[in-house]
Scaffold this motif. Structure first.
Motif, mmCIF file in Angstrom:
data_model
loop_
_atom_site.group_PDB
_atom_site.id
_atom_site.type_symbol
_atom_site.label_atom_id
_atom_site.label_comp_id
_atom_site.label_asym_id
_atom_site.label_seq_id
_atom_site.Cartn_x
_atom_site.Cartn_y
_atom_site.Cartn_z
ATOM 1 N N ILE A 169 -14.362 34.034 -9.190
ATOM 2 C CA ILE A 169 -15.344 34.775 -10.234
ATOM 3 C C ILE A 169 -16.291 35.818 -9.260
ATOM 4 O O ILE A 169 -16.925 34.963 -8.202
ATOM 5 N N PRO A 170 -16.533 36.766 -9.630
ATOM 6 C CA PRO A 170 -17.670 37.601 -9.026
ATOM 7 C C PRO A 170 -18.636 36.915 -8.975
ATOM 8 O O PRO A 170 -19.422 36.548 -10.041
ATOM 9 N N ARG A 171 -19.530 36.981 -7.807
ATOM 10 C CA ARG A 171 -20.743 36.569 -7.718
ATOM 11 C C ARG A 171 -21.952 37.070 -8.601
ATOM 12 O O ARG A 171 -21.793 38.267 -8.383
ATOM 13 N N ILE A 172 -22.767 36.575 -9.188
ATOM 14 C CA ILE A 172 -23.802 37.248 -10.081
ATOM 15 C C ILE A 172 -24.820 37.764 -9.375
ATOM 16 O O ILE A 172 -25.398 38.595 -9.724
ATOM 17 N N ASP A 173 -25.138 37.174 -8.126
ATOM 18 C CA ASP A 173 -26.215 37.887 -7.426
ATOM 19 C C ASP A 173 -25.745 38.910 -6.661
ATOM 20 O O ASP A 173 -26.622 39.700 -6.075
ATOM 21 N N ILE A 174 -24.542 39.527 -6.517
ATOM 22 C CA ILE A 174 -24.275 40.808 -5.605
ATOM 23 C C ILE A 174 -24.751 41.807 -6.140
ATOM 24 O O ILE A 174 -25.143 42.642 -5.366
ATOM 25 N N PRO A 210 -12.756 30.152 -5.251
ATOM 26 C CA PRO A 210 -12.088 30.273 -3.999
ATOM 27 C C PRO A 210 -12.608 31.192 -3.271
ATOM 28 O O PRO A 210 -12.713 31.483 -1.864
ATOM 29 N N ASP A 211 -13.344 32.507 -3.996
ATOM 30 C CA ASP A 211 -13.672 33.632 -2.876
ATOM 31 C C ASP A 211 -14.955 33.065 -2.104
ATOM 32 O O ASP A 211 -15.222 33.401 -1.108
ATOM 33 N N THR A 212 -15.838 32.331 -2.878
ATOM 34 C CA THR A 212 -16.861 31.989 -2.089
ATOM 35 C C THR A 212 -16.466 30.793 -1.251
ATOM 36 O O THR A 212 -17.213 30.819 -0.126
ATOM 37 N N VAL A 213 -15.603 30.016 -1.212
ATOM 38 C CA VAL A 213 -15.122 29.167 -0.381
ATOM 39 C C VAL A 213 -14.773 30.098 0.942
ATOM 40 O O VAL A 213 -15.251 29.726 2.031
ATOM 41 N N ALA A 214 -13.919 31.040 0.663
ATOM 42 C CA ALA A 214 -13.552 31.783 1.929
ATOM 43 C C ALA A 214 -14.732 32.556 2.516
ATOM 44 O O ALA A 214 -14.810 32.637 3.827
ATOM 45 N N GLY A 227 -18.472 19.736 1.228
ATOM 46 C CA GLY A 227 -19.633 20.935 1.113
ATOM 47 C C GLY A 227 -18.767 22.002 1.636
ATOM 48 O O GLY A 227 -17.653 22.035 2.104
ATOM 49 N N LEU A 228 -19.321 23.159 1.490
ATOM 50 C CA LEU A 228 -18.913 24.453 2.011
ATOM 51 C C LEU A 228 -19.636 25.268 3.089
ATOM 52 O O LEU A 228 -19.686 25.931 3.829
ATOM 53 N N TRP A 286 -18.822 47.635 -1.742
ATOM 54 C CA TRP A 286 -19.668 46.485 -1.568
ATOM 55 C C TRP A 286 -19.392 45.178 -2.787
ATOM 56 O O TRP A 286 -19.138 44.285 -2.501
ATOM 57 N N ILE A 287 -19.552 45.732 -3.733
ATOM 58 C CA ILE A 287 -19.297 44.734 -4.810
ATOM 59 C C ILE A 287 -17.803 44.273 -5.226
ATOM 60 O O ILE A 287 -17.455 43.139 -4.935
ATOM 61 N N ASP A 288 -16.794 45.252 -4.976
ATOM 62 C CA ASP A 288 -15.318 44.870 -5.040
ATOM 63 C C ASP A 288 -15.073 43.987 -3.803
ATOM 64 O O ASP A 288 -14.026 43.137 -4.219
ATOM 65 N N HIS A 289 -15.569 44.170 -2.879
ATOM 66 C CA HIS A 289 -14.950 43.326 -1.777
ATOM 67 C C HIS A 289 -16.340 41.959 -1.716
ATOM 68 O O HIS A 289 -15.989 41.240 -0.676
ATOM 69 N N GLN A 290 -16.995 41.786 -2.585
ATOM 70 C CA GLN A 290 -18.042 40.657 -2.535
ATOM 71 C C GLN A 290 -18.655 40.536 -1.170
ATOM 72 O O GLN A 290 -18.372 39.648 -0.785
ATOM 73 N N VAL A 291 -19.131 41.697 -0.821
ATOM 74 C CA VAL A 291 -19.684 41.560 0.778
ATOM 75 C C VAL A 291 -20.951 40.874 0.917
ATOM 76 O O VAL A 291 -20.930 40.127 1.969
ATOM 77 N N PRO A 292 -21.978 41.103 -0.041
ATOM 78 C CA PRO A 292 -23.156 40.250 0.551
ATOM 79 C C PRO A 292 -23.078 38.728 0.593
ATOM 80 O O PRO A 292 -22.547 38.477 -0.664
#
Ligand code: FES
Ligand code: FES
Lengths: 735, 154
Positions: free
Chosen positions: A227-232, A629-633, A691-692, B91-97
């Protein structure tokens, strides 16, 4: 309407016509502000962490700080999944810094019930009962595995059960005929449907289950998805606010110079020189520091630089890295404290066919979070407001209150994103906060205290320097039979120096050897040094035994299936020692920390100038299961680069009692040009969540150093690698 | 008087000519998207564009940018005449920050690079993007840049 405090704890109560379920792990708040914050008009509450509004939005209150680890996304995912909420209708809020959201008990209680040792920096704080209510820590890689597993999921599941019960009663149908999906309850047979928002207020009639049924992994709808991070979005357009971005009417800015020799007191300062300068409002003298307060930070900083500041001289002025290392060596010869004692190591060593000795060392390290330390405080009307980014909002609130003599109720925290934490913004590392409070106390306008990068680097709470001495013994058939390890400093976590390998005789002990250098938790705490020691020394032993380092480890992990799987996954994914370009070599290392097991393979070569080039790091990681999973990576990538930066460049040295490094030009950082390719493979073992934020940091230094050995025949027993000029001299490889 | 345009708006500030642009932006104009990281041109957190060129504002006195057009992170999307510039979207598409603190400077540096050189080699990227990211977002930074250059070459 006020919350019914009597029934708060594990009870239900009506708030503004809606519902509150208390999964608070503490008693109801003694602070009225907490209750008021929760009970805004027209909102329904489900549990401390969830709020369902009449418009069917679900708001998840996250009690942890966002510092890039994705906690503002992963925790709500866990609650929303169990609730069967529509992710598009989920809103996320940072929980206010009030004791309703204190997670100390949660962290400690669940950590222990899960058999995980509580990092000492948490434990120390928690054991003081009076401070139990003041812990809202984001650290120890704890957010998802404790708050998430035991708070968010339980809250979501309990709320879902109550909504189903409510619909069943309303429609007079059995609960078993109802399904919950995307924030609606459906009765398929009659085609009836209701939104959670429509049901929430009636749900108050039901008691929340203390043990709601949690989903099996195959039932997850959100957990396990990237899931895309909401803070980005806010972090790409400049709108994300960090502590330093607090802007308030009439605010002033303070630049500070603290005694470069830790703890030495201020003797004198010629304040007049600063006061004549444009914009300067006041010079504030503190016990061990001087602050210039002006209407613009640059003006304050310039004026500070113009001052002649005298600090006292003490015996600490004589301390140097060399004197500290000599002190460590002496301490290791003295009385030691037991860490592990298994078998009979002295006898095993005495009877060993071969023994091997090696002494390792790592230097102090600074955190160097990207956002220099800062804190804004405003004293007014007998109260204080605080604007800062911290890993522990409640702890900071308590700290400001105790310094200023205010009641905690009268200190309001305004929370911000953290421009990096890594342990620097944890409790008990409050020197910036203390200064900012004392400076602001002298004003009735907000004062933002900003540390220059130089102050940030020279007034840190450092990752400790450590010396670690090993002796190991092999029997006549080349089996490792004895492991002796003496090191400096008590470890947090306690198991950091324990090798995972089956070795019949082990004797591990440490010596305390305090210095005047302030210490703190640094990403992965004691694992950061001990994994380098352990995994380098094991590698030495493999070569000594004439075995391939990968196989040597596997042979000693027969009773550790998870470790074995992770090590194999890393080696296989990396193509262990296969098809390597000329001049490249691979090194491998393994460690378990914070409940996760990580193995890394580094592919390395030596540059023509003798420096080290890391081309690729392959990382296998078993954290039980991936929530996002994306946050794990991304956490693994981040941890590796943090660890690799330390391995290649990280070195804080002491001379004349003070830190010699000043800024990024002499405390170097890995940059894009020397950043390796990183390949992360996760193993979904289904074990308890690990933990991660930290576990990917420890192994990389040893993985790189082990490859360097293969390329050069030189065993790196001291970091950082920038201090070496290597010559390629490949050693014989054992397949 | 210091005079320049910031994100298309003319500014006139009664400040010392030697004040670094960073502090004029942050403390005088309240534009906090541009970050302070080191103050000595070593990290890139403070990168803005002056007439389209990447500049480390912490060591750039306002006297040096007199009469120029300055773009900060707040103005990048406006210039792209869209909600987000292509770099921001990548940057959003690749979830960079991660923590995000370095990313204003990173994005300003990358967008200046790609405007000047839409298809840079890896060496050119490495040479131009020397910003420090303490969270280690470099692998994603490179991927995000590559997604944009691939689009340009295609
Ligand atoms: S703050 Fe300007 S380069 Fe670091
Ligand atoms: S995202 Fe944190 S410093 Fe780059």
């Amino acid at each position: 309407m006020k919350i019914n405090r009597r029934r708060f704890l594990l009870g239900t109560t009506v708030v503004g016509g809606g519902l509150l379920i208390g999964y608070a792990t503490t008693r109801p708040s003694k602070h009225s502000v907490a209750n008021d914050t929760l009970a805004e008009n027209g909102q329904s509450f489900l549990t401390t962490w969830l709020r369902i509004d009449p418009d069917n939005t679900v708001t998840v209150l996250v009690p942890h700080s966002e510092m890039g680890q994705g906690v503002l996304t992963s925790l709500p995912m866990m609650a929303a999944d169990e609730l069967d909420a529509d992710w598009d209708l989920v809103r996320v809020e940072q929980a206010p810094a009030t004791d309703l959201f204190a997670n100390g008990v949660l962290v400690k209680g669940f950590a222990q019930s899960m058999g995980v040792s509580v990092p000492g920096f948490l434990d120390g704080a928690i054991n003081k009962v009076s401070e139990i209510m003041n812990i809202q820590i984001t650290g120890g890689s704890s957010s998802v595995r404790f708050t998430g597993e035991n708070g968010m999921r339980v809250a979501g599941a309990a709320a879902r059960e109550m909504l189903i019960k409510t619909a069943a009663a309303r429609w007079e149908v059995p609960e078993s005929e109802l399904t919950a999906r995307l924030s609606h309850v459906h009765h398929e047979a009659s085609g009836r449907t209701a939104t959670y928002g429509e049901l929430a207020s009636d749900a108050a009639r039901f008691e929340p289950s203390p043990n709601p049924r949690l989903k099996e992994p195959h039932e997850f709808t959100l957990m396990g998805k990237p899931i895309p991070r909401i803070d980005i979005p806010a972090k790409v357009d400049g709108t994300a606010a960090f502590g330093m971005d607090a802007r308030l009417p009439g605010m002033l800015y303070a630049a500070v110079k603290t005694s470069p020799v830790f703890g030495n007191k201020l003797v004198s300062v010629n304040s007049d020189v600063a006061l004549q300068r444009r914009g300067v409002v006041r010079v504030v003298e503190l016990d061990d520091a001087v602050a210039v307060v002006a209407d613009n930070y640059w003006r304050a900083k310039q004026a500070l630089a113009a001052l002649d500041i005298q600090f006292e001289a003490t015996a600490n002025d004589q301390v140097s890295t060399q004197s500290i290392y000599a002190q460590f060596d002496t301490a290791l010869q003295g009385e030691l404290n037991e860490d592990v004692e298994e078998g009979d190591t002295p006898t095993a060593l005495a009877g060993a066919a071969t023994t091997i000795d090696a002494t390792y060392r790592v230097p102090y390290l600074a955190h160097a979070a990207m956002e220099p330390m800062n804190c804004t405080v405003h004293f007014h009307d007998g109260k204080a407001d605080v604007w800062t980014g911290t890993q522990d909002n409640l702890g900071i609130r308590g700290r400001v209150a105790s310094i200023s003599g205010l009641d905690e109720n009268d200190v309001t925290m305004h929370m911000f994103y953290l421009g990096g934490g890594f342990g620097r913004r944890l409790p008990n590392t409050t020197n910036t906060i203390d200064q900012a409070t004392r400076i602001a106390q002298q004003f009735d306008v907000p004062v933002q205290t900003i540390w220059s990068r130089e102050e940030d680097m020279q007034q840190d709470y450092y990752r400790t320097a450590v010396t670690s001495a090993f002796r190991a013994g092999f029997d006549a058939s080349n089996n490792l039979i004895a492991w002796e390890n003496h090191y400096i400093g008590k470890n947090e976590p306690a198991e950091a120096a324990h090798p995972p390998y089956s070795i019949p005789n082990k004797s591990i002990a440490y010596a305390d050897s305090p210095t005047h250098v302030p210490l703190g938790a640094w990403r992965s705490v004691a694992h950061s040094q001990h994994t380098f020691f352990l995994e380098s020394f094991v590698d030495e032993l493999a070569h000594k035994a004439g075995k391939n380092p990968y196989q040597f480890r596997l042979d000693m992990l027969r009773d550790k299936p998870r470790h074995t799987a992770v090590l194999k996954a890393a080696a296989e994914r990396a193509g262990w020692e296969r098809n390597l370009p000329e001049g490249h070599a691979m090194g491998i290392a393994l460690q378990e920390s914070f409940g996760s097991i990580v193995a890394q393979v580094a592919e390395v070569s030596i540059n023509s100038d003798g420096s080290v080039r890391v081309h690729r790091v392959t990382c296998a990681l078993d954290c039980g299961r991936s929530v996002n999973p994306d946050t794990v990576a991304s956490q693994a990538e981040s941890g590796i680069i943090y660890g690799l930066t330390a391995a290649l460049y990280g070195e804080i040295t002491i001379a004349n009692g003070r830190v010699e490094q000043t800024n990024f030009n002499d405390y170097e950082m890995l940059r894009l040009s020397d950043s390796p390719e990183i390949d992360v493979v996760t193993i979904e073992s289904g074990a308890a969540l690990g933990g991660l934020g930290e576990p990917a940091t420890p192994p990389v230094a040893a993985a790189v150093a082990n490859a360097v050995y293969i390329l050069t025949g030189q065993r790196v027993r001291e970091l950082p690698l920038k201090n070496y000029r290597f010559t390629a001299a490949p050693v014989e490889r054992v397949a | 008087m210091a005079r320049f345009r910031v994100n298309g708006v003319a500014q006139e500030l009664d400040i010392e000519p030697e004040m670094p642009l960073l502090w004029a932006l942050r403390d005088e104009l309240g534009l906090t998207g541009t970050k302070f990281g080191c103050g000595v041109a070593a990290c890139g957190a403070c990168t803005v564009q002056v007439n389209g060129n990447p500049v480390r504002s912490c060591v750039t006195p306002v006297s040096a940018v007199e009469g120029t057009d300055i773009t900060t992170i707040e103005g990048l999307a406006v210039n792209a005449a869209a909600a987000l510039s292509p770099v921001q979207q990548a940057w959003i598409d690749h979830q960079v920050p991660q923590c995000g603190y370095c990313q204003s400077g990173m994005i300003m540096a990358v967008s200046a690079l790609l405007t000047a050189n839409p298809n840079p080699s890896d060496d050119e990227i490495d040479g131009a993007i020397t910003n420090i990211c303490r969270c280690g977002t470099y692998p994603r930074v490179r991927k995000a840049i590559r997604s944009l250059t691939a689009a340009t070459t295609a």
